[in-house]
Design a protein around this motif. Sequence first.
Motif, short mmCIF file in Angstrom:
data_model
loop_
_atom_site.label_atom_id
_atom_site.label_comp_id
_atom_site.label_asym_id
_atom_site.label_seq_id
_atom_site.Cartn_x
_atom_site.Cartn_y
_atom_site.Cartn_z
N ARG A 286 -4.68 -8.04 0.41
CA ARG A 286 -4.43 -6.65 0.80
C ARG A 286 -3.87 -5.87 -0.38
N LEU A 299 -12.13 -2.53 -0.85
CA LEU A 299 -12.66 -2.41 0.49
C LEU A 299 -11.70 -1.60 1.32
N TRP A 377 -8.33 -5.16 -0.33
CA TRP A 377 -8.73 -4.35 0.82
C TRP A 377 -7.52 -3.57 1.31
#
Length: 571
Positions: A286, A299, A377
């Motif tokens: 993340r 992403l 992401w």
Amino acid sequence: MSIAHQRRRLANASDRATTAISPLGRILARLEGAPPLARVALTAGALALQAGDFMRAEAQARMALGQAAPLAHRLIGLAREKAGESPRAFEAYREAHSLAPTDPDTARDLARMANRLGHPSLAIELLIRVRQVVPDDLADALELGALLRDQDRYDEALAVVREALRRAPEAAAVWSLLGSIASHQGDDQEARAFHDQAMLLDPISPAILANAAIARLDVGDALGAIEACDTALAHAPTPAQAAVIRMTRAQARLLAGDLPGGWDDYAARLAPERPESLAFDLPWPRLEPDEPLEGLNLLLIGEQGLGDEVMFGGLIGDLIAALGPGGRLTLAVEPRLVSLFARSWPGVRVFGHVSAVLAGRLTRTIPDLFDPEIQAWAPMADLPPRLRPALDAFTAGPFLRPAPARAAHWRVWLEGLPAGDKVGVLWKSLKMTGPRTRRFAPFEAWRPVLATPGKTFVSLQYGEAHEELAFAAERWGVALVEPPGLDLTHDLEGVAALCAALDGVIGPPTATTNLSAAVGAPTWMIYAHPAWPTLGTGRHPWYPSARAFTPDGEADWSRRMARVGQALSKA
């Protein structure tokens, strides 16, 4: 799931949590009466449960089945419940109740799990039986009152709560539940009064304070809500409570115009301490809050509701600029939005995400995306602290591009309607139960809008709308036109194209009104409460073409809708 819905989870549960003995506590209270060997096994099972070893807890409980079967089945059920195995927990609780049908504790356990599995009527029936055996238990009264409230059985709920108030007039939790019933019924001022009374009686309970904060926020008292949240967080809430309180404070801070503080608290929406928070099953790391964006292969994945995905989609253009020519962006959005987002940002790959319940938690993944080169992401709502730290960072202009041919088709169709402005309207959601109904003006209140002369109204209402359309035609002489051949629920490309062709769109904040504003159509959003997306401005910074109608002191929908009708007559 929207933030507004998530933060109300605490309000729906805290009335009970302030007084109820825990399920494990009720089991432990019975151990003294168990045979010695069973008591040893059940004690070991309880210790394993407290340590989080649910398999061992069940194994120890099974050793007591021969001598203390009801207690053993209850502990097995609790171990399964804690492990997220709700259906199997229900079976264990049902077995315990069948062995001891007059025991209030077995009925309480079964009622709790029945409600969790979507059987509130069974839970209510069980708790009514419990109260016949133990009429003075305040926690039972609060549990039953909350269940009746959630089923819109307000008269019955009030009867239970008033009896509890007669027995315990100084119990803050009773006043808090009265406040939540008033809130469900749409009386925000009365709800605040009840919650403030609860707070006076118990000024340090995080749950009581959290409910008071929500009640203050609902009437637009953002500073009062912040104060209540600050106090709640200072009095040792559980991690799950703290996350919900921070979410309430996030909305209050944003409504007050405190964007840095609001975005900081907004991170609590995905706090893992809350079992109902959305989780993500993704193989990449993340994005860190301070990780540089330039040159990153990122992403970005949608979260919360469909309307939220559209609104936060307004950040994508700025994100692409921040990534720079050396960066790359991949999007994952609700499948119905894929083609629309792909057209709007041609250089971006767009996939559909899917969600499923895994180990008791709603989890989102992207089954069609396999890319080892993605470096990080991020959920969409992680971006505002970077890209919208202040009001002057909100960029102007529409950001979604409907299909040109489809928009042209709808323009031709609209030209065939009577002269004058063509205004799209919608008035409800697919789910209209409980407190959700308060977020939408009753159709009868729409008359000042739909009676506006010189306007042709096009129904954008998805789901079942025939009853309202017939009502408008028969009672008001207003014929709302239905767009032929358009699936207003699933064909969001078509909805966006139609909105772009209309002269305006009016409705509550839904996916449709967000789509309309995102394609640049003049859009009026009618809010039930002062709305945090206005960021304290009285307008809608996310969409330059949108206008926000908030309560502005009106106590009922008729006055609010009359204001909308007056504005439309001058447009």
